[in-house]
Design a protein around this motif. Structure first.
Motif, PDB file in Angstrom:
ATOM      1  N   THR A  21      12.717  27.325  23.571  1.00  0.00           N
ATOM      2  CA  THR A  21      12.306  26.916  22.086  1.00  0.00           C
ATOM      3  C   THR A  21      10.978  27.064  21.533  1.00  0.00           C
ATOM      4  O   THR A  21      10.724  27.308  20.332  1.00  0.00           O
ATOM      5  CB  THR A  21      12.808  25.243  22.025  1.00  0.00           C
ATOM      6  OG1 THR A  21      14.046  25.287  22.576  1.00  0.00           O
ATOM      7  CG2 THR A  21      12.761  24.838  20.741  1.00  0.00           C
ATOM      8  N   VAL A  22       9.938  26.749  22.564  1.00  0.00           N
ATOM      9  CA  VAL A  22       8.293  26.854  22.318  1.00  0.00           C
ATOM     10  C   VAL A  22       8.280  28.451  21.880  1.00  0.00           C
ATOM     11  O   VAL A  22       7.299  28.756  20.985  1.00  0.00           O
ATOM     12  CB  VAL A  22       7.589  26.344  23.081  1.00  0.00           C
ATOM     13  CG1 VAL A  22       6.187  26.803  23.094  1.00  0.00           C
ATOM     14  CG2 VAL A  22       7.710  24.781  23.166  1.00  0.00           C
ATOM     15  N   PHE A  23       8.933  29.235  22.907  1.00  0.00           N
ATOM     16  CA  PHE A  23       8.588  30.758  22.590  1.00  0.00           C
ATOM     17  C   PHE A  23       9.198  31.376  21.281  1.00  0.00           C
ATOM     18  O   PHE A  23       8.733  32.016  20.554  1.00  0.00           O
ATOM     19  CB  PHE A  23       9.331  31.462  23.748  1.00  0.00           C
ATOM     20  CG  PHE A  23       9.595  32.943  23.653  1.00  0.00           C
ATOM     21  CD1 PHE A  23       8.355  33.928  23.735  1.00  0.00           C
ATOM     22  CD2 PHE A  23      10.666  33.600  23.128  1.00  0.00           C
ATOM     23  CE1 PHE A  23       8.251  35.018  23.462  1.00  0.00           C
ATOM     24  CE2 PHE A  23      10.555  34.956  22.974  1.00  0.00           C
ATOM     25  CZ  PHE A  23       9.557  35.695  22.977  1.00  0.00           C
ATOM     26  N   LEU A  24      10.510  30.650  20.930  1.00  0.00           N
ATOM     27  CA  LEU A  24      11.094  31.047  19.705  1.00  0.00           C
ATOM     28  C   LEU A  24      10.012  30.621  18.373  1.00  0.00           C
ATOM     29  O   LEU A  24      10.145  31.229  17.386  1.00  0.00           O
ATOM     30  CB  LEU A  24      12.306  30.595  19.438  1.00  0.00           C
ATOM     31  CG  LEU A  24      13.374  31.325  20.284  1.00  0.00           C
ATOM     32  CD1 LEU A  24      14.891  30.727  20.269  1.00  0.00           C
ATOM     33  CD2 LEU A  24      13.543  32.760  19.942  1.00  0.00           C
ATOM     34  N   ALA A  25       9.592  29.381  18.590  1.00  0.00           N
ATOM     35  CA  ALA A  25       8.605  28.896  17.255  1.00  0.00           C
ATOM     36  C   ALA A  25       7.360  29.644  17.309  1.00  0.00           C
ATOM     37  O   ALA A  25       6.983  29.810  16.094  1.00  0.00           O
ATOM     38  CB  ALA A  25       8.334  27.310  17.650  1.00  0.00           C
ATOM     39  N   ILE A  26       6.707  30.102  18.484  1.00  0.00           N
ATOM     40  CA  ILE A  26       5.740  30.778  18.424  1.00  0.00           C
ATOM     41  C   ILE A  26       6.156  32.503  17.793  1.00  0.00           C
ATOM     42  O   ILE A  26       5.372  32.733  17.125  1.00  0.00           O
ATOM     43  CB  ILE A  26       5.114  31.015  19.809  1.00  0.00           C
ATOM     44  CG1 ILE A  26       4.439  29.820  20.232  1.00  0.00           C
ATOM     45  CG2 ILE A  26       3.845  32.205  19.703  1.00  0.00           C
ATOM     46  CD1 ILE A  26       4.021  29.625  21.398  1.00  0.00           C
ATOM     47  N   TRP A  27       7.241  32.697  18.085  1.00  0.00           N
ATOM     48  CA  TRP A  27       7.559  34.135  17.764  1.00  0.00           C
ATOM     49  C   TRP A  27       7.784  33.977  16.209  1.00  0.00           C
ATOM     50  O   TRP A  27       7.484  35.124  15.268  1.00  0.00           O
ATOM     51  CB  TRP A  27       8.928  34.632  18.204  1.00  0.00           C
ATOM     52  CG  TRP A  27       9.305  35.976  18.064  1.00  0.00           C
ATOM     53  CD1 TRP A  27       8.800  36.943  17.531  1.00  0.00           C
ATOM     54  CD2 TRP A  27      10.612  36.696  18.549  1.00  0.00           C
ATOM     55  NE1 TRP A  27       9.379  38.022  17.381  1.00  0.00           N
ATOM     56  CE2 TRP A  27      10.588  37.929  17.934  1.00  0.00           C
ATOM     57  CE3 TRP A  27      11.547  36.079  19.411  1.00  0.00           C
ATOM     58  CZ2 TRP A  27      11.445  38.732  18.344  1.00  0.00           C
ATOM     59  CZ3 TRP A  27      12.506  37.044  19.522  1.00  0.00           C
ATOM     60  CH2 TRP A  27      12.527  38.319  18.918  1.00  0.00           C
ATOM     61  N   LEU A  28       8.475  32.847  15.747  1.00  0.00           N
ATOM     62  CA  LEU A  28       8.662  32.821  14.163  1.00  0.00           C
ATOM     63  C   LEU A  28       7.452  32.776  13.566  1.00  0.00           C
ATOM     64  O   LEU A  28       7.455  33.361  12.374  1.00  0.00           O
ATOM     65  CB  LEU A  28       9.562  31.378  13.864  1.00  0.00           C
ATOM     66  CG  LEU A  28       9.956  31.228  12.615  1.00  0.00           C
ATOM     67  CD1 LEU A  28      10.499  32.304  11.948  1.00  0.00           C
ATOM     68  CD2 LEU A  28      10.506  29.778  12.415  1.00  0.00           C
ATOM     69  N   ALA A  29       6.596  32.014  14.293  1.00  0.00           N
ATOM     70  CA  ALA A  29       5.317  31.735  13.376  1.00  0.00           C
ATOM     71  C   ALA A  29       4.518  33.261  13.217  1.00  0.00           C
ATOM     72  O   ALA A  29       3.972  33.544  12.326  1.00  0.00           O
ATOM     73  CB  ALA A  29       4.088  30.886  14.205  1.00  0.00           C
ATOM     74  N   VAL A  44      14.578  35.224  13.657  1.00  0.00           N
ATOM     75  CA  VAL A  44      14.181  34.514  14.948  1.00  0.00           C
ATOM     76  C   VAL A  44      14.219  32.791  14.494  1.00  0.00           C
ATOM     77  O   VAL A  44      14.724  32.013  15.235  1.00  0.00           O
ATOM     78  CB  VAL A  44      12.702  34.423  15.264  1.00  0.00           C
ATOM     79  CG1 VAL A  44      12.065  33.827  15.950  1.00  0.00           C
ATOM     80  CG2 VAL A  44      12.550  35.900  15.750  1.00  0.00           C
ATOM     81  N   GLY A  45      14.152  32.578  13.229  1.00  0.00           N
ATOM     82  CA  GLY A  45      14.377  31.318  12.661  1.00  0.00           C
ATOM     83  C   GLY A  45      15.941  30.721  12.786  1.00  0.00           C
ATOM     84  O   GLY A  45      16.065  29.700  13.311  1.00  0.00           O
ATOM     85  N   ALA A  46      16.774  31.753  12.677  1.00  0.00           N
ATOM     86  CA  ALA A  46      18.363  31.287  13.108  1.00  0.00           C
ATOM     87  C   ALA A  46      18.294  30.834  14.371  1.00  0.00           C
ATOM     88  O   ALA A  46      19.224  30.025  14.911  1.00  0.00           O
ATOM     89  CB  ALA A  46      19.264  32.299  12.461  1.00  0.00           C
ATOM     90  N   ALA A  47      17.597  31.699  15.168  1.00  0.00           N
ATOM     91  CA  ALA A  47      17.706  31.621  16.955  1.00  0.00           C
ATOM     92  C   ALA A  47      17.053  30.451  16.959  1.00  0.00           C
ATOM     93  O   ALA A  47      17.703  29.547  18.209  1.00  0.00           O
ATOM     94  CB  ALA A  47      17.368  32.565  17.541  1.00  0.00           C
ATOM     95  N   LEU A  48      16.252  30.085  16.684  1.00  0.00           N
ATOM     96  CA  LEU A  48      15.266  28.827  16.876  1.00  0.00           C
ATOM     97  C   LEU A  48      16.105  27.518  16.291  1.00  0.00           C
ATOM     98  O   LEU A  48      16.251  26.578  17.194  1.00  0.00           O
ATOM     99  CB  LEU A  48      14.052  28.547  15.897  1.00  0.00           C
ATOM    100  CG  LEU A  48      13.263  27.468  16.075  1.00  0.00           C
ATOM    101  CD1 LEU A  48      12.832  27.082  17.578  1.00  0.00           C
ATOM    102  CD2 LEU A  48      11.781  27.516  15.362  1.00  0.00           C
ATOM    103  N   LEU A  49      16.843  27.540  15.031  1.00  0.00           N
ATOM    104  CA  LEU A  49      17.720  26.384  14.824  1.00  0.00           C
ATOM    105  C   LEU A  49      19.005  26.352  15.893  1.00  0.00           C
ATOM    106  O   LEU A  49      19.181  25.197  16.184  1.00  0.00           O
ATOM    107  CB  LEU A  49      18.164  26.772  13.485  1.00  0.00           C
ATOM    108  CG  LEU A  49      17.041  26.521  12.475  1.00  0.00           C
ATOM    109  CD1 LEU A  49      17.870  26.875  10.975  1.00  0.00           C
ATOM    110  CD2 LEU A  49      16.598  25.119  12.463  1.00  0.00           C
TER     111      LEU A  49
END
Length: 84
Positions: A21-29, A44-49
């Motif tokens: 989850t942290v990896f996806l949040a960093i990738w989204l940012a 990536v936002g959809a994958a994070l959600l």
């Protein structure tokens, strides 16, 4: 969509779920702020959600022990409880 039992067992340690989850949040940012690519930011936002929902909201709380049913068994017919 619920996780399959093999997937749930692999994701059982909290550090795996948090790290993904942290990896996806960093990738989204990165995509939103640095690259400004809307297509990848949306994906990536959809994958994070999806990971937030499956890993922290809908994730099974306890691992069922071998031989135990996942839900309580209904009472046998004719035993509705004490009668007056």
């Amino acid at each position: 969509m619920a996780l399959k039992s093999n997937d749930a067992n692999w994701f059982r340690p909290m550090w795996r779920r948090v790290s993904i989850t942290v990896f996806l949040a960093i990738w989204l940012a990165w995509e939103a702020l640095w690259n400004q690519d809307q297509f990848w930011a949306f994906l990536v936002g959809a994958a994070l959600l999806y990971s937030l929902y499956n890993f922290f909201y809908a994730f099974p709380k306890e691992e069922p022990k071998n031989g135990e049913p996942t839900e309580p068994a209904p009472p046998p017919p004719g035993e509705d409880g004490p009668r007056p």
